[in-house]
Design an enzyme around this catalytic site. Sequence first.
Site, PDB file in Angstrom:
ATOM      1  N   CYS A   1       0.897  -1.249  -0.188  1.00  0.00           N
ATOM      2  CA  CYS A   1       0.111  -0.134  -0.026  1.00  0.00           C
ATOM      3  C   CYS A   1       0.826   1.197   0.089  1.00  0.00           C
ATOM      4  CB  CYS A   1      -0.705  -0.016   0.981  1.00  0.00           C
ATOM      5  SG  CYS A   1      -0.164   0.057   2.792  1.00  0.00           S
ATOM      6  N   ALA A   2       0.167   2.439   0.299  1.00  0.00           N
ATOM      7  CA  ALA A   2       1.121   3.709   0.046  1.00  0.00           C
ATOM      8  C   ALA A   2       2.201   3.759   1.263  1.00  0.00           C
ATOM      9  CB  ALA A   2       0.268   4.909   0.258  1.00  0.00           C
TER      10      ALA A   2
END
Length: 375
Positions: free
Chosen positions: A73-74
């Site tokens: 994810c980020a």
Amino acid sequence: MPIIKWTAKDVARRVIENKELFILDVRNKDAFSDWKIEGHKFEHLNIPYFDLLDGVEEILSDIPTDKDVLVVCAKEGSSIMIAEMLADEGRPAGYLSGGMKSWSTYLEPVKVGDLANGGELFQFVRLGKGCLSYMVISEGEAAIIDAVRFTDVFIDFASAKNVAITHVFDTHLHADHISGGRHIAELTGATYYLPPKDAEEVVFDFAPLEDGLKIPIGTSNIDIDALYSPGHTIGSTSFIIDGRYLLTGDILFIDSIGRPDLAGLAEDWVVDLRKTLYSRYRDLADDLVVLPAHFMIIEELNADGTVAKRLGNLFADNHGLNIQDEEVFRSLVTDDLPPQPNAYQEIRQVNMGRITPDNDEQTEMEIGPNRCSVR
């Protein structure tokens, strides 16, 4: 079932060693389509995190059981949760520590080759951004070319090699990433060089990097020769190291050529770009090994993790070097260019010394793919 914490270095080794990996990317679809972790044998599945809040049962059939699975994810939080959900279903999975933020900042040093009298040349590969930096080492001294902003990586590497950093160069004023060159020079006492034609608006002192400049590194005559090569910027300068390697900055890449528009002067600089590629470089030896400042696609990496190719091979294979019609060439490098780099105007201001964002702001400026080529 425990989940496994992966570091950016772990993933980088999978890329360089050409190993398989299945990546479940839980960022939004637009973020994934814009930029993802690339590997020669990587597979991807993009399912946004919010679509998995009720469970992962519906995607289990899409998750392989015979490969390592990494959730990305980020920043890492969402990937931990999804990896735990997969583990609860009996599916072992890992997550990327620090997420895409950590992937964007990681540097992998790779040895390019030996130089005369025991010298060495290293390439620092920033896989998540496509940036390439270099360190030339000879008899206790080191020169760095196109350093990214992670100064400790270069200083620590030089320390481990027991060499002093004496010279730091930028081939041009960068627009897609923040340079660490000036700061490395400040921390080490090295001389920092920048092409003066790119530096008219900078607010700090520098040594002029000009055509014909010849700087020995160490006492073994490993010379770094500067070659004026405008086109990406008006001051772009290449280097010939030890008579064997051609560092092209952002003028020439393995699979493409540099774009001339990041200072808003594409129509003015396209003539310079063509002259550099079709005249200046044509006068050089075909056996020079081209080492660019960026790569665009994972296929440009060699089996040993380096990004390098003979100049003669590029003259034969690189489409941007084989356009005989000048108007067709002009159209290629001025029309339908890819999007400009994220925050490139602000990055140029940072590299001029005109603004000083904090570390988090710099990270956000650099997030996203490299976009220095015309492709």
